[in-house]
Write an enzyme that holds these catalytic residues in place. Structure first.
Site, mmCIF file in Angstrom:
data_model
loop_
_atom_site.group_PDB
_atom_site.id
_atom_site.type_symbol
_atom_site.label_atom_id
_atom_site.label_comp_id
_atom_site.label_asym_id
_atom_site.label_seq_id
_atom_site.Cartn_x
_atom_site.Cartn_y
_atom_site.Cartn_z
ATOM 1 N N GLN A 28 -16.075 12.726 -14.789
ATOM 2 C CA GLN A 28 -14.959 13.329 -14.051
ATOM 3 C C GLN A 28 -14.667 12.534 -12.781
ATOM 4 O O GLN A 28 -13.512 12.301 -12.431
ATOM 5 C CB GLN A 28 -15.279 14.788 -13.722
ATOM 6 N N GLY A 42 -13.544 22.516 -14.488
ATOM 7 C CA GLY A 42 -13.954 21.435 -13.578
ATOM 8 C C GLY A 42 -13.180 20.156 -13.861
ATOM 9 O O GLY A 42 -12.798 19.426 -12.941
ATOM 10 N N LYS A 75 -12.160 18.729 -26.005
ATOM 11 C CA LYS A 75 -11.679 19.229 -24.711
ATOM 12 C C LYS A 75 -11.469 18.086 -23.714
ATOM 13 O O LYS A 75 -10.425 18.011 -23.059
ATOM 14 C CB LYS A 75 -12.702 20.245 -24.176
ATOM 15 N N SER A 76 -12.442 17.197 -23.601
ATOM 16 C CA SER A 76 -12.329 16.093 -22.637
ATOM 17 C C SER A 76 -11.127 15.211 -22.962
ATOM 18 O O SER A 76 -10.374 14.794 -22.080
ATOM 19 C CB SER A 76 -13.590 15.223 -22.665
ATOM 20 N N ARG A 127 -7.234 14.500 -20.826
ATOM 21 C CA ARG A 127 -6.739 13.150 -20.525
ATOM 22 C C ARG A 127 -5.426 12.863 -21.241
ATOM 23 O O ARG A 127 -4.538 12.196 -20.697
ATOM 24 C CB ARG A 127 -7.807 12.119 -20.912
ATOM 25 N N SER A 130 -21.034 10.722 -13.552
ATOM 26 C CA SER A 130 -20.011 11.734 -13.828
ATOM 27 C C SER A 130 -18.729 11.092 -14.334
ATOM 28 O O SER A 130 -18.090 10.299 -13.640
ATOM 29 C CB SER A 130 -19.714 12.538 -12.557
ATOM 30 N N ARG A 186 -21.112 27.817 -22.857
ATOM 31 C CA ARG A 186 -22.117 27.122 -23.669
ATOM 32 C C ARG A 186 -23.440 27.889 -23.724
ATOM 33 O O ARG A 186 -24.157 27.815 -24.721
ATOM 34 C CB ARG A 186 -22.307 25.685 -23.184
ATOM 35 N N ARG A 241 -27.326 26.203 -15.685
ATOM 36 C CA ARG A 241 -27.735 26.308 -17.102
ATOM 37 C C ARG A 241 -29.245 26.170 -17.304
ATOM 38 O O ARG A 241 -29.745 26.495 -18.380
ATOM 39 C CB ARG A 241 -26.984 25.274 -17.958
ATOM 40 N N ASP A 245 -23.531 18.290 -22.153
ATOM 41 C CA ASP A 245 -23.034 19.626 -22.508
ATOM 42 C C ASP A 245 -23.787 20.233 -23.696
ATOM 43 O O ASP A 245 -23.632 21.412 -23.988
ATOM 44 C CB ASP A 245 -21.532 19.563 -22.823
HETATM 45 C C1 S3P Z 1 -16.506 15.965 -18.626
HETATM 46 C C2 S3P Z 1 -17.574 15.322 -18.078
HETATM 47 C C3 S3P Z 1 -18.890 15.943 -17.930
HETATM 48 C C4 S3P Z 1 -19.029 17.182 -18.801
HETATM 49 C C5 S3P Z 1 -17.832 18.064 -18.711
HETATM 50 C C6 S3P Z 1 -16.588 17.336 -19.149
HETATM 51 C C7 S3P Z 1 -15.210 15.248 -18.715
HETATM 52 O O1 S3P Z 1 -19.077 16.352 -16.579
HETATM 53 O O2 S3P Z 1 -20.195 17.886 -18.462
HETATM 54 O O3 S3P Z 1 -17.998 19.210 -19.529
HETATM 55 O O4 S3P Z 1 -14.338 15.676 -19.475
HETATM 56 O O5 S3P Z 1 -15.074 14.243 -18.019
HETATM 57 P P1 S3P Z 1 -19.458 15.333 -15.402
HETATM 58 O O6 S3P Z 1 -18.303 14.448 -15.153
HETATM 59 O O7 S3P Z 1 -19.737 16.189 -14.213
HETATM 60 O O8 S3P Z 1 -20.657 14.640 -15.866
#
Ligand code: S3P
Length: 439
Positions: free
Chosen positions: A171, A94, A22-23, A27, A169, A398, A352, A321
């Site tokens: 993100q 997010g 997914k991550s 990107r 983070s 999750r 969670r 996660d």
């Molecule tokens: C992610 C980063 C993580 C992770 C999220 C996906 C990403 O969050 O928990 O499910 O794809 O960059 P954080 O950036 O808040 O740590």
């Protein structure tokens, strides 16, 4: 949604190729859109979160075609996005919202991003603050001194900054790097704890001028992004985690998860399960990592008796996660497991810590939360067994998948109230599980 019934214990056997990470998918879509040329994405995971990013980029004028799990993106180049006709909806993703803020910070238009029920409750200052320091005009909904979606962003002239994010983070780091692509001067991020580096790798893959020196990442925006032509997205290790755990705890099981991402920032789950005496064999494929390819390989897990462990604060970003499913394993292992500094779990799709502690207590687990200063630790006294119960997903994918695994390993029947939230990251989860369950 009808409650979902789960009968106890089964053996997990077979081989599985999972949908892409997914991550990495978020990107891959974003950088393909910002590059010049066409990019084909293979093994793209089709779920609510990835589609949120895909739809947002389409609304910003990027031509994207999807055929099954293959995507064709016609890049617009940096600065090629256009003002959408209406607000962009990030759903409950997010990563979509936070990474898009980085992209839109550099746009030459004003744009509103709205969010679904769960994402609207998640903190946004962590990303808005550094983007403002770079020069973006961002207005968010304010409640009790915190910032939330919806967010209005007015892109403009950005400047590179040096920033030390107060929260670990990926993100936040990624949003800054995406904004940094169109900033004047270099953007440098110095992380306290290293987080997943998919953005850094993919920027390199697209030819960006990015260098990483231990925890310091520097992006020089002097180069246009050039499509690599094709990107294979390795299987999602966060989805693999559920099958790894079930195979590790259900006697007689053996499962092979093929072509899965082995990014060093994501393999905390493998390290912890190995410490707990899980039988895991990892085969890493040869790839040209220096060019930005993501590491991938096969993971074979077979059942064994599991022991407790200590998960250090420094390990948290590499398994953030996977903490819900690790809480399940800790209950099914023998001995006291401590998970240090797990507070970030409170601001995920749901809280969670709350969702997992409530569910696992209902199954007879000895699980509690302790505080050391501002640090929250989870303490689980593993008894090697759980009991069937009425469970709740709390609308969180999750939590739902972790509790289904717990229910399969428990004595007696369980029910879970709503599993539709699984569509957020893994719509094929139940079908994949069904195909691997024997007996
Ligand atoms: C992610 C980063 C993580 C992770 C999220 C996906 C990403 O969050 O928990 O499910 O794809 O960059 P954080 O950036 O808040 O740590």
């Amino acid at each position: 949604m009808k409650p979902f019934l789960i009968k106890n214990k089964s053996i997990l056997c077979g081989k599985v190729n999972l949908p892409g990470d997914k991550s990495i998918a978020h990107r891959a879509l974003i950088l393909s859109a910002l590059s010049c040329g066409k990019t084909i994405l293979k093994n793209f995971p089709v779920h609510e979160d990835s589609l949120a990013t895909l739809n947002a980029l389409s609304a910003l004028g990027v031509a994207i075609l999807r055929k099954g799990n293959q995507i064709l993106v016609s890049g617009k180049g940096r600065g090629g996005l256009r003002k959408p006709g209406k607000p962009i909806f990030a759903g409950n993703s997010g990563t979509t919202l936070r990474l898009l803020l980085g992209v839109l910070a550099a746009g030459d238009f004003k744009c509103k991003i709205t969010a679904g029920k769960y994402l609207s409750l998640r903190p946004m200052a962590r990303v808005n603050v550094p983007l403002r320091l770079m020069g973006a005009d961002i207005r968010a909904k304010i409640k009790a001194n915190q910032e939330y979606a919806p967010i209005v962003i007015n892109g403009g002239h950005l400047k590179g900054i040096v920033y030390r994010p107060p929260v670990a983070s990926a993100q936040v780091k990624s949003a800054m790097l995406l904004a940094g692509l169109s900033a004047k001067g270099r953007t440098r991020i110095i992380e306290g704890l290293s987080t997943r580096d998919h953005t850094e790798r993919m920027l390199k893959f697209f030819g960006a001028n990015i260098s990483v020196n231990n925890k310091s990442i520097t992006l020089n925006p002097d180069k246009d992004l050039i499509t690599p032509g094709e990107i294979y997205i390795p299987g999602d290790i966060s989805s693999a985690a559920f099958f790894m755990v079930l195979a590790a705890i259900a006697p007689g099981s053996k499962v092979s998860i093929e072509r899965v991402s082995l990014n060093p920032g994501r393999i905390g789950i493998i390290k912890v399960l190995k410490r707990m005496k899980a039988k895991i064999k990892v085969t890493t494929f040869k790839r040209n990592i220096s060019q930005g390819f993501e590491p991938l390989g096969n993971i074979v897990v077979s059942s064994s008796k599991l022991k407790s462990t200590m998960i250090a604060a420094s390990e948290i970003p590499s398994l953030i996660d996977e903490l819900p499913i690790l809480m399940v394993v800790a209950c099914l292992a023998q001995g006291k497991t401590i998970i240090k500094d797990a507070g970030e779990l409170r601001v995920k799709e749901t809280d969670r810590i709350n969702s997992m502690v409530k569910n696992l207590k209902g199954m007879g687990a000895d699980i509690s939360v302790s505080k050391t200063g501002s640090q929250e630790n989870i303490i689980i006294k593993g008894k090697g067994r759980l009991f069937g119960a009425n469970l709740k997903s709390f609308g969180d994918h999750r939590t739902a998948m972790s509790m289904i695994v717990a229910a399969l390993a428990a004595e007696g029947k369980s029910r879970i109230d709503d599993v539709s939230c699984i569509n957020k990251s893994f719509p094929g989860f139940l079908a994949t599980l069904q195909a691997l369950l024997k007996g």
